[in-house]
Design an enzyme around this catalytic site. Structure first.
Site, mmCIF file in Angstrom:
data_model
loop_
_atom_site.group_PDB
_atom_site.id
_atom_site.type_symbol
_atom_site.label_atom_id
_atom_site.label_comp_id
_atom_site.label_asym_id
_atom_site.label_seq_id
_atom_site.Cartn_x
_atom_site.Cartn_y
_atom_site.Cartn_z
ATOM 1 N N MET A 264 60.608 63.649 50.696
ATOM 2 C CA MET A 264 60.395 62.422 51.428
ATOM 3 C C MET A 264 59.051 62.508 52.132
ATOM 4 O O MET A 264 58.877 63.290 53.060
ATOM 5 C CB MET A 264 61.533 62.232 52.435
ATOM 6 N N PRO A 265 58.066 61.712 51.723
ATOM 7 C CA PRO A 265 56.776 61.700 52.408
ATOM 8 C C PRO A 265 56.905 61.116 53.823
ATOM 9 O O PRO A 265 57.587 60.116 54.032
ATOM 10 C CB PRO A 265 55.903 60.799 51.538
ATOM 11 N N ILE A 266 56.250 61.781 54.757
ATOM 12 C CA ILE A 266 56.173 61.289 56.132
ATOM 13 C C ILE A 266 54.693 61.190 56.490
ATOM 14 O O ILE A 266 53.970 62.183 56.429
ATOM 15 C CB ILE A 266 56.900 62.218 57.117
#
Length: 64
Positions: free
Chosen positions: A1-3
């Protein structure tokens, strides 16, 4: 999950922040082939009194 964390000086209208979140989400989804619902974008607005440049706060620089 990119943050993705984005820090900005305060003062932009809410619609600009919403547009930024949408644009960044689109770019990351496209480049990483990641589903948009997995992407998180955090925008922190920093007061000009809490942002320093060259040893002075931006609020002090703006009032010179």
């Amino acid at each position: 999950m990119p943050i993705i964390n984005i820090q900005l000086l305060e003062g932009r209208p809410p619609e600009k922040i919403k547009a930024l979140i949408a644009s960044v989400t689109d770019a990351v989804a496209s480049e990483l082939d990641s589903p948009k619902e997995k992407i998180r974008v955090l925008v922190s607005e920093i007061p000009t009194t809490h942002w320093g440049i060259g040893g002075k706060s931006v609020s002090d620089i703006n009032h010179q």
